[in-house]
Motif scaffolding. Structure first.
Motif, PDB file in Angstrom:
ATOM      1  N   GLU A  84      60.236  12.071   7.474  1.00 14.77           N
ATOM      2  CA  GLU A  84      60.988  11.552   6.323  1.00 14.77           C
ATOM      3  C   GLU A  84      61.813  12.649   5.645  1.00 14.77           C
ATOM      4  O   GLU A  84      62.855  12.365   5.055  1.00 14.77           O
ATOM      5  CB  GLU A  84      60.037  10.908   5.315  1.00 14.77           C
ATOM      6  CG  GLU A  84      59.433   9.605   5.798  1.00 14.77           C
ATOM      7  CD  GLU A  84      60.484   8.530   6.079  1.00 14.77           C
ATOM      8  OE1 GLU A  84      61.414   8.362   5.269  1.00 14.77           O
ATOM      9  OE2 GLU A  84      60.352   7.857   7.116  1.00 14.77           O
ATOM     10  N   PHE A  87      65.567  12.859   6.377  1.00 13.41           N
ATOM     11  CA  PHE A  87      66.499  11.887   5.809  1.00 13.41           C
ATOM     12  C   PHE A  87      67.175  12.385   4.543  1.00 13.41           C
ATOM     13  O   PHE A  87      68.272  11.926   4.210  1.00 13.41           O
ATOM     14  CB  PHE A  87      65.802  10.545   5.587  1.00 13.41           C
ATOM     15  CG  PHE A  87      65.519   9.859   6.885  1.00 13.41           C
ATOM     16  CD1 PHE A  87      66.519   9.162   7.542  1.00 13.41           C
ATOM     17  CD2 PHE A  87      64.274   9.955   7.477  1.00 13.41           C
ATOM     18  CE1 PHE A  87      66.274   8.559   8.761  1.00 13.41           C
ATOM     19  CE2 PHE A  87      64.021   9.355   8.689  1.00 13.41           C
ATOM     20  CZ  PHE A  87      65.022   8.659   9.341  1.00 13.41           C
ATOM     21  N   ASN A  91      71.038  11.888   4.758  1.00 16.62           N
ATOM     22  CA  ASN A  91      71.669  11.106   3.698  1.00 16.62           C
ATOM     23  C   ASN A  91      72.715  11.930   2.948  1.00 16.62           C
ATOM     24  O   ASN A  91      73.756  11.404   2.550  1.00 16.62           O
ATOM     25  CB  ASN A  91      70.624  10.551   2.734  1.00 16.62           C
ATOM     26  CG  ASN A  91      69.787   9.459   3.365  1.00 16.62           C
ATOM     27  OD1 ASN A  91      70.202   8.814   4.322  1.00 16.62           O
ATOM     28  ND2 ASN A  91      68.593   9.261   2.841  1.00 16.62           N
ATOM     29  N   ARG A 142      71.982   7.909  11.837  1.00 21.05           N
ATOM     30  CA  ARG A 142      70.884   7.852  10.865  1.00 21.05           C
ATOM     31  C   ARG A 142      69.938   6.700  11.219  1.00 21.05           C
ATOM     32  O   ARG A 142      68.710   6.854  11.164  1.00 21.05           O
ATOM     33  CB  ARG A 142      71.425   7.695   9.449  1.00 21.05           C
ATOM     34  CG  ARG A 142      70.320   7.623   8.408  1.00 21.05           C
ATOM     35  CD  ARG A 142      70.837   7.515   7.015  1.00 21.05           C
ATOM     36  NE  ARG A 142      71.655   6.327   6.863  1.00 21.05           N
ATOM     37  CZ  ARG A 142      72.317   6.005   5.777  1.00 21.05           C
ATOM     38  NH1 ARG A 142      72.299   6.795   4.736  1.00 21.05           N
ATOM     39  NH2 ARG A 142      73.031   4.912   5.719  1.00 21.05           N
ATOM     40  N   ALA A 143      70.499   5.553  11.614  1.00 17.60           N
ATOM     41  CA  ALA A 143      69.655   4.417  12.004  1.00 17.60           C
ATOM     42  C   ALA A 143      68.826   4.756  13.245  1.00 17.60           C
ATOM     43  O   ALA A 143      67.648   4.390  13.331  1.00 17.60           O
ATOM     44  CB  ALA A 143      70.519   3.186  12.251  1.00 17.60           C
ATOM     45  N   ARG A 146      66.040   6.921  12.199  1.00 20.33           N
ATOM     46  CA  ARG A 146      65.020   6.095  11.537  1.00 20.33           C
ATOM     47  C   ARG A 146      64.136   5.426  12.585  1.00 20.33           C
ATOM     48  O   ARG A 146      62.907   5.430  12.474  1.00 20.33           O
ATOM     49  CB  ARG A 146      65.696   5.053  10.647  1.00 20.33           C
ATOM     50  CG  ARG A 146      64.782   4.010  10.062  1.00 20.33           C
ATOM     51  CD  ARG A 146      63.770   4.515   9.083  1.00 20.33           C
ATOM     52  NE  ARG A 146      64.407   5.060   7.902  1.00 20.33           N
ATOM     53  CZ  ARG A 146      63.799   5.888   7.069  1.00 20.33           C
ATOM     54  NH1 ARG A 146      62.536   6.238   7.275  1.00 20.33           N
ATOM     55  NH2 ARG A 146      64.409   6.381   6.034  1.00 20.33           N
ATOM     56  N   GLN A 147      64.732   4.854  13.627  1.00 17.29           N
ATOM     57  CA  GLN A 147      63.950   4.201  14.681  1.00 17.29           C
ATOM     58  C   GLN A 147      63.056   5.206  15.399  1.00 17.29           C
ATOM     59  O   GLN A 147      61.887   4.921  15.662  1.00 17.29           O
ATOM     60  CB  GLN A 147      64.873   3.526  15.688  1.00 17.29           C
ATOM     61  CG  GLN A 147      65.538   2.281  15.174  1.00 17.29           C
ATOM     62  CD  GLN A 147      66.493   1.676  16.194  1.00 17.29           C
ATOM     63  OE1 GLN A 147      66.835   2.301  17.189  1.00 17.29           O
ATOM     64  NE2 GLN A 147      66.927   0.447  15.931  1.00 17.29           N
ATOM     65  N   THR A 149      61.931   8.017  14.253  1.00 17.72           N
ATOM     66  CA  THR A 149      60.886   8.478  13.337  1.00 17.72           C
ATOM     67  C   THR A 149      59.773   7.441  13.231  1.00 17.72           C
ATOM     68  O   THR A 149      58.587   7.787  13.239  1.00 17.72           O
ATOM     69  CB  THR A 149      61.487   8.760  11.943  1.00 17.72           C
ATOM     70  OG1 THR A 149      62.518   9.738  12.085  1.00 17.72           O
ATOM     71  CG2 THR A 149      60.444   9.255  10.972  1.00 17.72           C
ATOM     72  N   THR A 150      60.153   6.182  13.176  1.00 12.20           N
ATOM     73  CA  THR A 150      59.158   5.107  13.120  1.00 12.20           C
ATOM     74  C   THR A 150      58.335   5.070  14.407  1.00 12.20           C
ATOM     75  O   THR A 150      57.098   4.953  14.363  1.00 12.20           O
ATOM     76  CB  THR A 150      59.847   3.751  12.889  1.00 12.20           C
ATOM     77  OG1 THR A 150      60.584   3.812  11.668  1.00 12.20           O
ATOM     78  CG2 THR A 150      58.850   2.622  12.824  1.00 12.20           C
TER      79      THR A 150
END
Length: 159
Positions: A84, A87, A91, A142-143, A146-147, A149-150
């Protein structure tokens, strides 16, 4: 991942050189160049200071992206990019790029109204298109981060 680690060092060297070059451009290149252009084109001399302000702010945006990239490279090297904390920097890059794009769009609109001839407006239109593409690319990246990282968090929970 080892090849990624080998690329971090040279990339950091290039980022330092780019940052230094941008500082030189802001301080030593842009002011005299725009002053010379104002002398050569008295009809457009009123644009000297707005053009200088615009150019310096755009270059500061690039410098912010360089600093954020530097921080992300540190996370890559430490193996913490899929967290996290990444980000915050991603960002910041996206927000800075949006600001730079909005300024370029405003410059395009202003120059299109103020300047006769298609040269500069067409150039700025190209910058606006390229900047928009870069902003959207960063949003997609960024998306994807995010994927990833998840997925990484899910894998860590399973293991």
């Amino acid at each position: 991942m080892p090849s990624t680690h080998r690329a971090v060092g040279p990339l950091r060297v290039l980022l330092v050189l780019l940052f230094a070059g941008l500082v030189v451009a802001q301080v030593a290149v842009l002011p005299p160049t725009l002053a010379s252009l104002a002398d050569d084109e008295p009809d457009l001399a009123f644009l000297q200071w707005p053009a200088l302000a615009f150019s310096v702010v755009e270059l500061v945006c690039v410098q912010v992206v360089i600093v954020c990239t530097w921080r992300l490279l540190g996370m890559v090297r430490a193996g913490r990019i899929f967290s996290e904390a990444a980000f915050v920097w991603v960002n910041a890059i996206v927000a800075t790029m949006v600001v730079a794009w909005a300024l370029a769009l405003a410059a395009f609109v202003s120059v299109s109204v103020l300047v006769d001839g298609p040269g500069l407006p067409v150039l700025l239109f190209g910058v606006v298109l390229a900047g928009g593409a870069l902003v959207l690319l960063m949003i997609v990246m960024r998306a994807l981060l995010r994927q990833a990282t998840t997925l990484r968090a899910d894998m860590d929970a399973v293991i």
